[in-house]
Design a protein around this motif. Structure first.
Motif, PDB file in Angstrom:
ATOM      1  N   ARG A  29      -3.194   5.854  14.804  1.00 43.97           N
ATOM      2  CA  ARG A  29      -2.314   6.060  13.670  1.00 43.97           C
ATOM      3  C   ARG A  29      -3.108   5.924  12.388  1.00 43.97           C
ATOM      4  O   ARG A  29      -4.073   5.189  12.292  1.00 43.97           O
ATOM      5  N   GLY A  30      -2.656   6.683  11.366  1.00 41.82           N
ATOM      6  CA  GLY A  30      -3.360   6.662  10.090  1.00 41.82           C
ATOM      7  C   GLY A  30      -2.665   5.757   9.110  1.00 41.82           C
ATOM      8  O   GLY A  30      -1.776   4.982   9.455  1.00 41.82           O
ATOM      9  N   ILE A  31      -3.057   5.874   7.865  1.00 40.32           N
ATOM     10  CA  ILE A  31      -2.514   5.050   6.802  1.00 40.32           C
ATOM     11  C   ILE A  31      -1.061   5.415   6.548  1.00 40.32           C
ATOM     12  O   ILE A  31      -0.657   6.563   6.629  1.00 40.32           O
ATOM     13  N   GLU A  32      -0.276   4.437   6.193  1.00 37.63           N
ATOM     14  CA  GLU A  32       1.139   4.628   5.875  1.00 37.63           C
ATOM     15  C   GLU A  32       1.914   5.240   7.034  1.00 37.63           C
ATOM     16  O   GLU A  32       2.830   6.025   6.854  1.00 37.63           O
ATOM     17  N   GLY A  33       1.514   4.928   8.273  1.00 38.88           N
ATOM     18  CA  GLY A  33       2.276   5.356   9.428  1.00 38.88           C
ATOM     19  C   GLY A  33       2.042   6.799   9.807  1.00 38.88           C
ATOM     20  O   GLY A  33       2.694   7.316  10.704  1.00 38.88           O
ATOM     21  N   LEU A  77     -10.252   7.210   4.114  1.00 42.80           N
ATOM     22  CA  LEU A  77      -9.172   6.749   4.998  1.00 42.80           C
ATOM     23  C   LEU A  77      -7.893   6.413   4.238  1.00 42.80           C
ATOM     24  O   LEU A  77      -6.793   6.526   4.784  1.00 42.80           O
ATOM     25  N   HIS A  78      -8.027   5.992   2.985  1.00 46.93           N
ATOM     26  CA  HIS A  78      -6.856   5.547   2.229  1.00 46.93           C
ATOM     27  C   HIS A  78      -6.479   6.486   1.084  1.00 46.93           C
ATOM     28  O   HIS A  78      -5.647   6.127   0.251  1.00 46.93           O
ATOM     29  N   ALA A  79      -7.072   7.670   1.047  1.00 44.84           N
ATOM     30  CA  ALA A  79      -6.807   8.591  -0.057  1.00 44.84           C
ATOM     31  C   ALA A  79      -5.368   9.102  -0.004  1.00 44.84           C
ATOM     32  O   ALA A  79      -4.807   9.292   1.084  1.00 44.84           O
ATOM     33  N   PRO A  80      -4.745   9.339  -1.165  1.00 45.24           N
ATOM     34  CA  PRO A  80      -3.378   9.874  -1.199  1.00 45.24           C
ATOM     35  C   PRO A  80      -3.344  11.337  -0.773  1.00 45.24           C
ATOM     36  O   PRO A  80      -4.363  12.036  -0.820  1.00 45.24           O
ATOM     37  N   GLU A  81      -2.178  11.807  -0.348  1.00 46.50           N
ATOM     38  CA  GLU A  81      -2.026  13.199   0.035  1.00 46.50           C
ATOM     39  C   GLU A  81      -1.900  14.078  -1.212  1.00 46.50           C
ATOM     40  O   GLU A  81      -1.470  13.622  -2.281  1.00 46.50           O
ATOM     41  N   GLN A  90       2.261   5.602  -3.383  1.00 49.18           N
ATOM     42  CA  GLN A  90       1.375   4.864  -2.483  1.00 49.18           C
ATOM     43  C   GLN A  90       1.704   3.381  -2.518  1.00 49.18           C
ATOM     44  O   GLN A  90       2.148   2.846  -3.536  1.00 49.18           O
ATOM     45  N   SER A  91       1.454   2.725  -1.397  1.00 51.95           N
ATOM     46  CA  SER A  91       1.684   1.280  -1.331  1.00 51.95           C
ATOM     47  C   SER A  91       0.574   0.540  -2.063  1.00 51.95           C
ATOM     48  O   SER A  91      -0.516   1.071  -2.283  1.00 51.95           O
ATOM     49  N   ALA A  92       0.864  -0.696  -2.403  1.00 54.63           N
ATOM     50  CA  ALA A  92      -0.124  -1.508  -3.112  1.00 54.63           C
ATOM     51  C   ALA A  92      -1.369  -1.731  -2.257  1.00 54.63           C
ATOM     52  O   ALA A  92      -2.492  -1.772  -2.767  1.00 54.63           O
ATOM     53  N   SER A  93      -1.175  -1.848  -0.937  1.00 53.37           N
ATOM     54  CA  SER A  93      -2.319  -2.091  -0.052  1.00 53.37           C
ATOM     55  C   SER A  93      -3.257  -0.878  -0.012  1.00 53.37           C
ATOM     56  O   SER A  93      -4.482  -1.028   0.010  1.00 53.37           O
ATOM     57  N   ILE A 103      -3.633   1.384  -2.429  1.00 57.58           N
ATOM     58  CA  ILE A 103      -4.310   1.453  -3.726  1.00 57.58           C
ATOM     59  C   ILE A 103      -5.422   0.415  -3.801  1.00 57.58           C
ATOM     60  O   ILE A 103      -6.545   0.698  -4.261  1.00 57.58           O
ATOM     61  N   ALA A 104      -5.134  -0.797  -3.323  1.00 60.66           N
ATOM     62  CA  ALA A 104      -6.142  -1.860  -3.323  1.00 60.66           C
ATOM     63  C   ALA A 104      -7.333  -1.490  -2.439  1.00 60.66           C
ATOM     64  O   ALA A 104      -8.493  -1.744  -2.794  1.00 60.66           O
ATOM     65  N   SER A 105      -7.051  -0.866  -1.298  1.00 56.60           N
ATOM     66  CA  SER A 105      -8.134  -0.458  -0.395  1.00 56.60           C
ATOM     67  C   SER A 105      -9.023   0.593  -1.049  1.00 56.60           C
ATOM     68  O   SER A 105     -10.258   0.540  -0.937  1.00 56.60           O
ATOM     69  N   GLU A 106      -8.403   1.543  -1.744  1.00 59.93           N
ATOM     70  CA  GLU A 106      -9.190   2.563  -2.436  1.00 59.93           C
ATOM     71  C   GLU A 106     -10.058   1.951  -3.529  1.00 59.93           C
ATOM     72  O   GLU A 106     -11.222   2.320  -3.693  1.00 59.93           O
ATOM     73  N   LEU A 107      -9.479   1.015  -4.270  1.00 57.92           N
ATOM     74  CA  LEU A 107     -10.260   0.356  -5.325  1.00 57.92           C
ATOM     75  C   LEU A 107     -11.431  -0.421  -4.739  1.00 57.92           C
ATOM     76  O   LEU A 107     -12.539  -0.405  -5.283  1.00 57.92           O
ATOM     77  N   CYS A 108     -11.179  -1.097  -3.609  1.00 56.69           N
ATOM     78  CA  CYS A 108     -12.263  -1.840  -2.947  1.00 56.69           C
ATOM     79  C   CYS A 108     -13.353  -0.884  -2.466  1.00 56.69           C
ATOM     80  O   CYS A 108     -14.551  -1.189  -2.567  1.00 56.69           O
ATOM     81  N   GLY A 109     -12.919   0.257  -1.926  1.00 57.12           N
ATOM     82  CA  GLY A 109     -13.899   1.253  -1.494  1.00 57.12           C
ATOM     83  C   GLY A 109     -14.731   1.755  -2.650  1.00 57.12           C
ATOM     84  O   GLY A 109     -15.958   1.906  -2.539  1.00 57.12           O
TER      85      GLY A 109
END
Length: 359
Positions: free
Chosen positions: A4-8, A136-140, A282-285, A287-293
């Protein structure tokens, strides 16, 4: 979990045809971008031998075939990047530029003799890890039906304020900072490229979507907005190329690449987030993952940059190159005497105390 990918979203949805096209286009673009940095750098070096350097305002590189090979490589890379921007948000495509830093550092080590030390490998690894997290966490990508819809995004107050700020910043850098500090401070030239570059990406994305919609049967050439985006893109690209050439001709490629990447990516993500609202929904998680990346990628570029030996910038101060060197000597009777380089030395002067320059 792996299925499964991000956000289900399921794995097949993450690996859809559109995303595969956009990511492959981005990967190819970054590899070609890295090559163009190296080839254009070699072309600029050759052109600088026979005439004024680009960093001094010269345009002799336009007669250098090797520089045009670099330009051709850049054009092919930008076409791949262009395709990627059509199908994916800028916050996904632009950070993948970290791949060009890795390729650029390796090629510079072999082709330009700009030594890559062992710690640089750690920087490359951090860039790869950070880029993977971002992917992996990029928005659509948002679905857009016409160029008029993009125009509405571009004319919203928040983005107009960003555009005005970007233009004002670029004018200050071009008119005030570049003549005074451009040869000694790399942020001046790279800052111009990065700020203007963020507007280039927004215009290129608009043009790409217009072309895609036209090919699908909805003609977008009839809208005046399409031609405005095209004129903005052409103007911004010309400015970027001019100051990027100056930066490459003045500073070490290994310094230009990571700093340009960091600034250009930051401004582009900011511009895209304001204009297209990429993070909306997008969920906060995520967005946070993208910023960390992104922070991981920036850390990698910093490590890679810190392990490279900087190239001494060309000094173009009005007086320094023309100033004679003066050596201070002490005579046998203890009196000080100073001598310019062009003066003949006397055998009675036995000890050098110091050297300085007239300014």
């Amino acid at each position: 979990m792996l299925g499964r990918g991000i956000e289900g979203r399921s794995l097949p949805s993450l690996c859809s045809k559109r995303e595969a096209v956009s990511k492959n286009g981005a990967y190819q673009a970054q590899a070609l971008r890295a090559k163009r940095f190296i080839i254009k750098k070699k072309g600029l070096r050759k052109a600088g031998v026979n005439g004024p350097r680009a960093s001094s305002g010269g345009y002799g590189y336009l007669l250098e075939p090797l520089w045009w090979v670099g330009m051709l490589t850049m054009i092919i890379g930008e076409i791949s990047n262009f395709v990627a921007y059509i199908y994916a948000p800028a916050v996904l495509v632009t950070p993948l530029g970290a791949l060009s830093i890795i390729v650029s550092a390796v090629l510079a080590h072999f082709m330009l003799k700009e030594k890559l030390q062992k710690m640089g490998m750690l920087g490359c690894l951090l860039c790869i890890v950070g880029s993977t997290i971002i992917v992996l966490h990029a928005p659509e990508e948002r679905s857009i039906s016409s160029v008029e819809e993009i125009w509405e995004f571009a004319t919203q107050p928040a983005f107009l304020l960003y555009t005005a700020s970007a233009i004002a910043t670029a004018l200050v850098l071009i008119l005030y900072c570049a003549p005074r500090y451009g040869q000694t401070n790399i942020i001046v030239y790279i800052g111009i490229c990065s700020v203007i570059g963020s507007l280039t990406v927004m215009s290129i994305k608009a043009i790409g979507i217009a072309i895609k919609l036209t090919l699908e049967g909805t003609n977008q050439a009839k809208y005046f907005q399409t031609w405005i985006f095209a004129m903005v893109a052409i103007t911004c690209i010309i400015i970027q190329l001019n100051y990027l050439n100056m930066a490459l001709d003045t500073f070490n490629t290994a310094i230009v690449s990571p700093i340009y990447y960091a600034l250009f990516t930051s401004f582009t993500i900011l511009a895209s987030a304001i204009m297209f609202k990429d993070y909306s929904g997008q969920s906060a998680s995520s967005i946070a993952s993208e910023l960390c990346g992104f922070i991981t990628v920036l850390s990698g570029t910093a490590v890679l940059h810190s392990t490279r030996d900087p190239e001494t910038p060309l000094i173009t101060d009005l007086y320094t190159p023309l100033s004679p060197k003066v050596s201070w000597y002490i005579q046998g009777n203890g009196e000080l005497w100073k001598q310019k380089d062009e003066d003949e030395s006397s055998p009675s002067f036995i000890t050098i105390l110091r050297q300085d320059y007239f300014k």
